[in-house]
Design a protein around this motif. Structure first.
Motif, PDB file in Angstrom:
ATOM      1  N   ARG A 102      -0.684   6.233   6.590  1.00 53.78           N
ATOM      2  CA  ARG A 102       0.086   5.298   5.770  1.00 53.78           C
ATOM      3  C   ARG A 102      -0.798   4.614   4.734  1.00 53.78           C
ATOM      4  O   ARG A 102      -0.397   4.446   3.572  1.00 53.78           O
ATOM      5  CB  ARG A 102       0.759   4.266   6.670  1.00 53.78           C
ATOM      6  CG  ARG A 102       1.972   4.826   7.418  1.00 53.78           C
ATOM      7  CD  ARG A 102       2.522   3.846   8.420  1.00 53.78           C
ATOM      8  NE  ARG A 102       3.759   4.333   9.015  1.00 53.78           N
ATOM      9  CZ  ARG A 102       4.296   3.852  10.136  1.00 53.78           C
ATOM     10  NH1 ARG A 102       3.694   2.847  10.776  1.00 53.78           N
ATOM     11  NH2 ARG A 102       5.429   4.362  10.614  1.00 53.78           N
ATOM     12  N   ALA A 103      -1.991   4.212   5.138  1.00 48.24           N
ATOM     13  CA  ALA A 103      -2.906   3.587   4.186  1.00 48.24           C
ATOM     14  C   ALA A 103      -3.329   4.588   3.116  1.00 48.24           C
ATOM     15  O   ALA A 103      -3.421   4.244   1.925  1.00 48.24           O
ATOM     16  CB  ALA A 103      -4.130   3.035   4.922  1.00 48.24           C
ATOM     17  N   LEU A 104      -3.563   5.828   3.524  1.00 48.84           N
ATOM     18  CA  LEU A 104      -3.939   6.859   2.568  1.00 48.84           C
ATOM     19  C   LEU A 104      -2.812   7.110   1.570  1.00 48.84           C
ATOM     20  O   LEU A 104      -3.055   7.246   0.360  1.00 48.84           O
ATOM     21  CB  LEU A 104      -4.282   8.153   3.299  1.00 48.84           C
ATOM     22  CG  LEU A 104      -4.727   9.295   2.394  1.00 48.84           C
ATOM     23  CD1 LEU A 104      -6.234   9.272   2.228  1.00 48.84           C
ATOM     24  CD2 LEU A 104      -4.299  10.638   2.942  1.00 48.84           C
ATOM     25  N   GLY A 105      -1.582   7.174   2.059  1.00 47.62           N
ATOM     26  CA  GLY A 105      -0.436   7.399   1.182  1.00 47.62           C
ATOM     27  C   GLY A 105      -0.278   6.296   0.154  1.00 47.62           C
ATOM     28  O   GLY A 105       0.010   6.562  -1.018  1.00 47.62           O
ATOM     29  N   GLN A 106      -0.492   5.067   0.585  1.00 49.72           N
ATOM     30  CA  GLN A 106      -0.388   3.948  -0.354  1.00 49.72           C
ATOM     31  C   GLN A 106      -1.509   4.002  -1.377  1.00 49.72           C
ATOM     32  O   GLN A 106      -1.287   3.787  -2.576  1.00 49.72           O
ATOM     33  CB  GLN A 106      -0.434   2.622   0.415  1.00 49.72           C
ATOM     34  CG  GLN A 106      -0.120   1.406  -0.435  1.00 49.72           C
ATOM     35  CD  GLN A 106      -0.093   0.123   0.382  1.00 49.72           C
ATOM     36  OE1 GLN A 106       0.102   0.145   1.600  1.00 49.72           O
ATOM     37  NE2 GLN A 106      -0.313  -1.000  -0.275  1.00 49.72           N
ATOM     38  N   ALA A 107      -2.723   4.317  -0.906  1.00 49.85           N
ATOM     39  CA  ALA A 107      -3.864   4.414  -1.819  1.00 49.85           C
ATOM     40  C   ALA A 107      -3.648   5.528  -2.837  1.00 49.85           C
ATOM     41  O   ALA A 107      -3.987   5.377  -4.021  1.00 49.85           O
ATOM     42  CB  ALA A 107      -5.146   4.665  -1.034  1.00 49.85           C
ATOM     43  N   PHE A 108      -3.088   6.637  -2.401  1.00 47.88           N
ATOM     44  CA  PHE A 108      -2.822   7.762  -3.299  1.00 47.88           C
ATOM     45  C   PHE A 108      -1.902   7.339  -4.430  1.00 47.88           C
ATOM     46  O   PHE A 108      -2.139   7.657  -5.597  1.00 47.88           O
ATOM     47  CB  PHE A 108      -2.195   8.915  -2.520  1.00 47.88           C
ATOM     48  CG  PHE A 108      -1.920  10.136  -3.353  1.00 47.88           C
ATOM     49  CD1 PHE A 108      -2.833  11.183  -3.398  1.00 47.88           C
ATOM     50  CD2 PHE A 108      -0.747  10.259  -4.085  1.00 47.88           C
ATOM     51  CE1 PHE A 108      -2.587  12.311  -4.171  1.00 47.88           C
ATOM     52  CE2 PHE A 108      -0.492  11.381  -4.865  1.00 47.88           C
ATOM     53  CZ  PHE A 108      -1.422  12.404  -4.905  1.00 47.88           C
ATOM     54  N   GLN A 109      -0.840   6.611  -4.120  1.00 49.43           N
ATOM     55  CA  GLN A 109       0.114   6.223  -5.144  1.00 49.43           C
ATOM     56  C   GLN A 109      -0.473   5.198  -6.111  1.00 49.43           C
ATOM     57  O   GLN A 109      -0.241   5.282  -7.322  1.00 49.43           O
ATOM     58  CB  GLN A 109       1.384   5.659  -4.514  1.00 49.43           C
ATOM     59  CG  GLN A 109       2.470   5.323  -5.518  1.00 49.43           C
ATOM     60  CD  GLN A 109       2.892   6.517  -6.353  1.00 49.43           C
ATOM     61  OE1 GLN A 109       3.380   7.506  -5.818  1.00 49.43           O
ATOM     62  NE2 GLN A 109       2.709   6.457  -7.666  1.00 49.43           N
ATOM     63  N   VAL A 110      -1.238   4.241  -5.587  1.00 47.49           N
ATOM     64  CA  VAL A 110      -1.867   3.264  -6.481  1.00 47.49           C
ATOM     65  C   VAL A 110      -2.835   3.974  -7.413  1.00 47.49           C
ATOM     66  O   VAL A 110      -2.871   3.705  -8.629  1.00 47.49           O
ATOM     67  CB  VAL A 110      -2.586   2.163  -5.679  1.00 47.49           C
ATOM     68  CG1 VAL A 110      -3.266   1.183  -6.632  1.00 47.49           C
ATOM     69  CG2 VAL A 110      -1.604   1.411  -4.788  1.00 47.49           C
ATOM     70  N   ALA A 111      -3.623   4.911  -6.869  1.00 45.02           N
ATOM     71  CA  ALA A 111      -4.557   5.674  -7.706  1.00 45.02           C
ATOM     72  C   ALA A 111      -3.808   6.492  -8.742  1.00 45.02           C
ATOM     73  O   ALA A 111      -4.249   6.628  -9.892  1.00 45.02           O
ATOM     74  CB  ALA A 111      -5.422   6.582  -6.830  1.00 45.02           C
ATOM     75  N   ASP A 112      -2.655   7.036  -8.359  1.00 43.44           N
ATOM     76  CA  ASP A 112      -1.840   7.811  -9.290  1.00 43.44           C
ATOM     77  C   ASP A 112      -1.331   6.925 -10.428  1.00 43.44           C
ATOM     78  O   ASP A 112      -1.288   7.353 -11.589  1.00 43.44           O
ATOM     79  CB  ASP A 112      -0.657   8.439  -8.539  1.00 43.44           C
ATOM     80  CG  ASP A 112      -0.318   9.824  -9.054  1.00 43.44           C
ATOM     81  OD1 ASP A 112      -1.246  10.626  -9.276  1.00 43.44           O
ATOM     82  OD2 ASP A 112       0.883  10.113  -9.236  1.00 43.44           O
ATOM     83  N   ASP A 113      -0.944   5.698 -10.090  1.00 42.05           N
ATOM     84  CA  ASP A 113      -0.483   4.763 -11.115  1.00 42.05           C
ATOM     85  C   ASP A 113      -1.606   4.431 -12.098  1.00 42.05           C
ATOM     86  O   ASP A 113      -1.376   4.305 -13.313  1.00 42.05           O
ATOM     87  CB  ASP A 113       0.022   3.466 -10.462  1.00 42.05           C
ATOM     88  CG  ASP A 113       1.292   3.670  -9.653  1.00 42.05           C
ATOM     89  OD1 ASP A 113       1.970   4.691  -9.852  1.00 42.05           O
ATOM     90  OD2 ASP A 113       1.593   2.801  -8.810  1.00 42.05           O
TER      91      ASP A 113
END
Length: 313
Positions: free
Chosen positions: A230-241
């Motif tokens: 879950r933390a990785l998924g959130q980090a992925f999206q923030v990095a994508d933004d």
């Protein structure tokens, strides 16, 4: 170590990511051949060609990598991990095909190539997405790759929940709403986090959980790995933004700056670029904390978290 048979034996993280991507590409290529399989009536050539265009066009294969590396860490069988990871990747690819459609994000490029609806047509693209989704579940449910019926049913249930109305698809609907399509919208930080946890995070978190299931993780281990996912998924999206604001279209292989133009809800808008980068670092810390029970055995998964926020495309 038991359970390592079949796993790519590359050394450092970059080499391992590349080796796993190559293995996944080969597995998917075999599943997307023209030969009619048992239980099928025919494989329409245009559909197969368009499905291959949607899937076999490169990409980091991060989702199957997470499934495969989690199972490897736990000593699970490679064949089951590959099938589970491939199923997640096909769902991801279907979502990209549909997300690129004119009614959704209306994109012309994906991974540096024309999107499916641009190379073929909208109707074909819709059917390609439908076919990739059902093929994903066919592979995950096939006893040829996973003999244990309980694990197969858990994988099917988990993939359905992560990709469906309470996960990816629901998140995509919220994302459209955040653009103001269905009326005024101004999401706060918590609502933005929920949207991203559904649209992007659910599938990434399930990728880790799929590997945990194949690897025979205990309930306590699954909870720790789910926290990591879950933390990785959130980090992925923030990095994508962040990348959508800063990276070039050439580097990304798709149009950038579109989220801001469309008025999409992102943490970059809510926290600023510096705040978003700080959030990425905090989330990487969460990932590393969740993996502490495995020590050095979790080094590759820790590196995957750092790669997620440091990537340039």
């Amino acid at each position: 170590m038991a359970g390592t048979t079949g796993y790519p034996q590359a050394g450092d993280f970059t080499a391992r990511l590349s080796a796993v991507a190559k293995s996944v590409e080969g597995f998917l290529g075999e599943r997307l051949g023209d030969a009619v399989q048992a239980g099928e009536i025919a494989r329409p050539p245009r559909l197969m060609e368009a499905m291959r265009h949607a899937v076999l066009n490169g990409g980091k294969r991060l989702r199957p990598f997470l499934a495969i590396e989690t199972a490897r860490m736990l000593g699970g069988p490679f064949e089951g991990a590959m099938a589970a990871g491939a199923g997640v990747e096909l769902v991801h690819c279907y979502s990209l095909v549909h997300d690129d459609l004119p009614a959704m994000d209306d994109d012309d490029l994906r991974r540096g190539q024309p999107t499916v609806h641009k190379k073929y047509d909208e109707a074909t693209a819709i059917l390609v997405g439908d076919a990739l989704q059902t093929l994903a579940f066919e592979i995950v449910a096939d006893p040829a790759w996973q003999a244990d019926p309980l694990i197969r049913s858990e994988l099917v249930l988990g993939l359905a929940r992560a990709s469906g109305l309470g996960g990816m698809v629901g998140g995509q609907l919220l994302d459209l709403g955040a653009e103001g399509r269905f009326g005024p919208a101004n999401l706060d930080v918590d609502a933005t986090l929920q949207l991203q946890a559904m649209k992007t995070g659910a599938i990434l978190a399930f990728s880790v959980d799929a590997g945990a299931l194949v690897g025979g993780a205990s309930p306590e281990e699954r909870r720790a790995l789910l926290s990591y996912g879950r933390a990785l998924g959130q980090a992925f999206q923030v990095a994508d933004d962040i990348l959508d604001r800063e990276a070039s279209s050439e580097a990304m292989g798709k149009r950038t700056g579109k989220d801001k133009d469309a008025g999409k809800a992102t943490l970059v808008d809510r926290l600023g670029l510096d705040g978003a980068r700080a959030e990425c670092e905090r989330l990487v810390g969460e990932c590393e904390t969740a993996l502490k029970p495995w020590g050095e055995a979790a080094a590759t998964l820790c590196e995957a978290a750092r790669f997620t926020v440091a990537r340039k495309s």
